[in-house]
Design a protein around this motif. Structure first.
Motif, PDB file in Angstrom:
ATOM      1  N   ALA A  61       3.550 -67.456  11.627  1.00  0.00           N
ATOM      2  CA  ALA A  61       4.341 -66.737  10.626  1.00  0.00           C
ATOM      3  C   ALA A  61       4.366 -67.575   9.350  1.00  0.00           C
ATOM      4  O   ALA A  61       4.769 -68.740   9.367  1.00  0.00           O
ATOM      5  N   ILE A  62       3.920 -67.001   8.237  1.00  0.00           N
ATOM      6  CA  ILE A  62       3.784 -67.708   6.966  1.00  0.00           C
ATOM      7  C   ILE A  62       4.799 -67.144   5.978  1.00  0.00           C
ATOM      8  O   ILE A  62       4.885 -65.924   5.797  1.00  0.00           O
ATOM      9  N   THR A  63       5.575 -68.028   5.347  1.00  0.00           N
ATOM     10  CA  THR A  63       6.587 -67.614   4.377  1.00  0.00           C
ATOM     11  C   THR A  63       6.095 -67.908   2.964  1.00  0.00           C
ATOM     12  O   THR A  63       5.748 -69.047   2.646  1.00  0.00           O
ATOM     13  N   ILE A  64       6.067 -66.876   2.129  1.00  0.00           N
ATOM     14  CA  ILE A  64       5.624 -66.989   0.738  1.00  0.00           C
ATOM     15  C   ILE A  64       6.848 -66.826  -0.159  1.00  0.00           C
ATOM     16  O   ILE A  64       7.542 -65.806  -0.095  1.00  0.00           O
ATOM     17  N   THR A  65       7.127 -67.830  -0.974  1.00  0.00           N
ATOM     18  CA  THR A  65       8.275 -67.800  -1.884  1.00  0.00           C
ATOM     19  C   THR A  65       7.780 -67.632  -3.318  1.00  0.00           C
ATOM     20  O   THR A  65       6.746 -68.197  -3.694  1.00  0.00           O
ATOM     21  N   GLY A  66       8.511 -66.852  -4.104  1.00  0.00           N
ATOM     22  CA  GLY A  66       8.114 -66.629  -5.489  1.00  0.00           C
ATOM     23  C   GLY A  66       9.086 -65.711  -6.192  1.00  0.00           C
ATOM     24  O   GLY A  66      10.292 -65.736  -5.924  1.00  0.00           O
ATOM     25  N   LYS A  67       8.574 -64.858  -7.065  1.00  0.00           N
ATOM     26  CA  LYS A  67       9.428 -63.919  -7.787  1.00  0.00           C
ATOM     27  C   LYS A  67       8.667 -62.629  -8.068  1.00  0.00           C
ATOM     28  O   LYS A  67       7.441 -62.566  -7.910  1.00  0.00           O
ATOM     29  N   ASN A  68       9.446 -61.618  -8.461  1.00  0.00           N
ATOM     30  CA  ASN A  68       8.905 -60.285  -8.758  1.00  0.00           C
ATOM     31  C   ASN A  68       8.250 -59.640  -7.543  1.00  0.00           C
ATOM     32  O   ASN A  68       7.266 -58.915  -7.661  1.00  0.00           O
ATOM     33  N   PHE A  69       8.823 -59.928  -6.346  1.00  0.00           N
ATOM     34  CA  PHE A  69       8.444 -59.207  -5.143  1.00  0.00           C
ATOM     35  C   PHE A  69       9.384 -58.006  -5.008  1.00  0.00           C
ATOM     36  O   PHE A  69      10.175 -57.719  -5.905  1.00  0.00           O
ATOM     37  N   SER A  70       9.315 -57.319  -3.885  1.00  0.00           N
ATOM     38  CA  SER A  70      10.187 -56.178  -3.629  1.00  0.00           C
ATOM     39  C   SER A  70      10.727 -56.259  -2.210  1.00  0.00           C
ATOM     40  O   SER A  70      10.053 -56.758  -1.304  1.00  0.00           O
ATOM     41  N   SER A  71      11.942 -55.745  -2.022  1.00  0.00           N
ATOM     42  CA  SER A  71      12.510 -55.666  -0.673  1.00  0.00           C
ATOM     43  C   SER A  71      11.900 -54.529   0.131  1.00  0.00           C
ATOM     44  O   SER A  71      12.074 -54.460   1.347  1.00  0.00           O
ATOM     45  N   ASP A  72      11.187 -53.640  -0.548  1.00  0.00           N
ATOM     46  CA  ASP A  72      10.533 -52.506   0.106  1.00  0.00           C
ATOM     47  C   ASP A  72       9.143 -52.947   0.576  1.00  0.00           C
ATOM     48  O   ASP A  72       8.222 -53.116  -0.235  1.00  0.00           O
ATOM     49  N   VAL A  73       9.007 -53.140   1.894  1.00  0.00           N
ATOM     50  CA  VAL A  73       7.742 -53.632   2.450  1.00  0.00           C
ATOM     51  C   VAL A  73       6.583 -52.712   2.080  1.00  0.00           C
ATOM     52  O   VAL A  73       5.453 -53.170   1.842  1.00  0.00           O
ATOM     53  N   SER A  74       6.845 -51.409   1.990  1.00  0.00           N
ATOM     54  CA  SER A  74       5.769 -50.456   1.705  1.00  0.00           C
ATOM     55  C   SER A  74       5.174 -50.640   0.314  1.00  0.00           C
ATOM     56  O   SER A  74       4.068 -50.169   0.038  1.00  0.00           O
TER      57      SER A  74
END
Length: 415
Positions: A61-74
């Protein structure tokens, strides 16, 4: 008359135009449009990845941290090279993913449907969860059955109808000891002074090959148990230097270095065996096959080298079916037990709390595992049986498969 009509028409038209301008000017609402442009966010940005540089493909399991992502997986996509990952969870600043089943050096990129551009690229390495180690692809002659490691991480593999081969860590194989009268060995262990011990499964004898056999010295009988009906299929050493031997018998046998031996009643077919020290107590773990089921039992070994009362450790048949067999077993240093079986997904793990599952399911090929052994590092190896087409035509070689576990195995005793 015509002039009057024309004058009236001009006046009416002018009044209608003035009224229209008035109503348009008084309206507070914008004119509706058929085009509704999508809302946009900033370009996604990767600031860190955990694990930071390397992970096991399709496993970690790989965790990617950053910004301008979305909580909507789709709305999110994560790519390792050109292959999409499986997104487990998402937030505006963090994504947790399982990579695709690929390996090598590649870039991670993130895409958000609400943004017009990909994120920055993050250099990353994926290592394979499992890969064939020996023999080379297409080799149908060398068929490993049982195998062990020496302290230098060389593999010693009994190849059916050929003998024992030594395989270096980089995969170079040379004949170590030619076969004698056997088809193959069902179990092998290194003992003191570099002596290699092995058994055939169909005989009461234990055989040895001296250290540095050099490709010419054949195995010979070290000790032969009586009566002749005894069949030894598995051997193992404990921390006291005792050898334990078992098979389809009514007892487990302890053999000392002077070749003296005693028996301990145990009326099961022992198909796998391993010594492991749990919280200061040394146990002999066995796969005990009865008339209708298989259970993993463990027997304490006391300071005199005697076996104590067997206790049930894990009911294999109740969890995986009585039609399946345990062929071998080994332990990780953390106490996790690994079983080589003939299940479609062949490697079973059992945690110390007795939770269990199938190792690398969907990654390992669906073919039975004959034997399983830990190397000196973080890799676990097993023998995958030869795979044929439904027509019986050769498809895939019997091979030693190397699995990246990111943790070490428990010690083997005797060397």
């Amino acid at each position: 008359m015509k002039k009057k009509l024309l004058k009236s028409f001009v006046i009416v038209t002018l009044l209608m135009f003035v009224s229209l301008v008035y109503f348009i000017g008084c309206s507070d609402e914008a004119t509706p449009s058929l085009y509704n442009p999508p809302s946009t966010t900033g370009t996604p940005e990767i600031t860190s990845v955990d694990p930071p540089a390397v992970a096991i493909g399709a496993v970690t399991a790989i965790t990617i941290t950053g910004k301008n992502f979305s909580s909507d997986v789709s709305k999110m996509k994560v790519y390792f090279g050109d292959e999409a990952a499986n997104i487990l969870s998402a937030s505006p600043t963090q994504l947790t993913v399982i990579s695709p089943n690929v390996s090598g050096d590649m870039n991670i990129r993130v895409a958000n449907q609400s943004s017009v551009a990909f994120s920055n690229s993050y250099q990353y390495t994926l290592t394979p969860a499992a890969e064939d180690f020996y023999p080379a692809a297409g080799d149908s002659v060398n068929r490993p059955y049982s195998f062990v490691f020496d302290k230098s991480d060389n593999i010693f593999s009994y190849n059916a109808s050929l003998g024992v081969y030594q395989i270096t860590p980089d995969g170079v194989a040379t004949l170590y000891s030619p076969k004698s009268g056997e088809a193959y060995w069902t179990s092998m262990r290194f003992g003191p002074n570099g002596v290699l011990y092995g058994v055939r499964g169909s005989a009461q004898a234990i055989f040895t090959i001296p250290a540095n056999a050099g490709g010419t010295v054949k195995n010979s009988v070290w000790v032969s148990l009586t009566p002749a009906t005894i069949k030894i299929a598995k051997i193992e050493f404990d921390p006291l230097g005792n050898m334990w031997a078992a098979g389809k018998n009514t007892a487990i046998y302890r053999i000392k270095s002077d070749k003296s031996y005693v028996s301990f009643p145990f009326d099961y077919n022992v198909t796998a065996m391993r010594v492991f020290v749990d919280n200061g107590t040394t146990y002999l773990y066995v796969a005990a096959q009865g008339t209708s089921s298989t259970t993993i039992k463990r027997l304490p070994i006391d300071a005199n080298g005697d076996l104590g009362t067997p206790e049930d450790y894990f009911d294999f048949s109740a969890n995986y079916g009585a039609e399946y067999t345990i062929n071998d077993m080994t332990f990780a240093a953390d106490g996790t037990l690994y079983l080589a079986t003939d299940l479609p997904s062949p490697i079973v793990y059992i945690n110390t709390n007795k939770s269990h599952g199938l190792l690398y399911q969907g990654i390992l090929l669906q073919s039975p595992a004959l034997s399983i052994t830990w190397g000196n590092g973080n890799y676990l190896y097993y023998v995958r049986t030869r795979m044929n087409e439904t027509s019986g035509k050769f498809k895939l070689a019997q091979a030693i498969v190397k699995m990246n576990m990111l943790k070490p195995g428990a010690p083997y005793y005797g060397m």
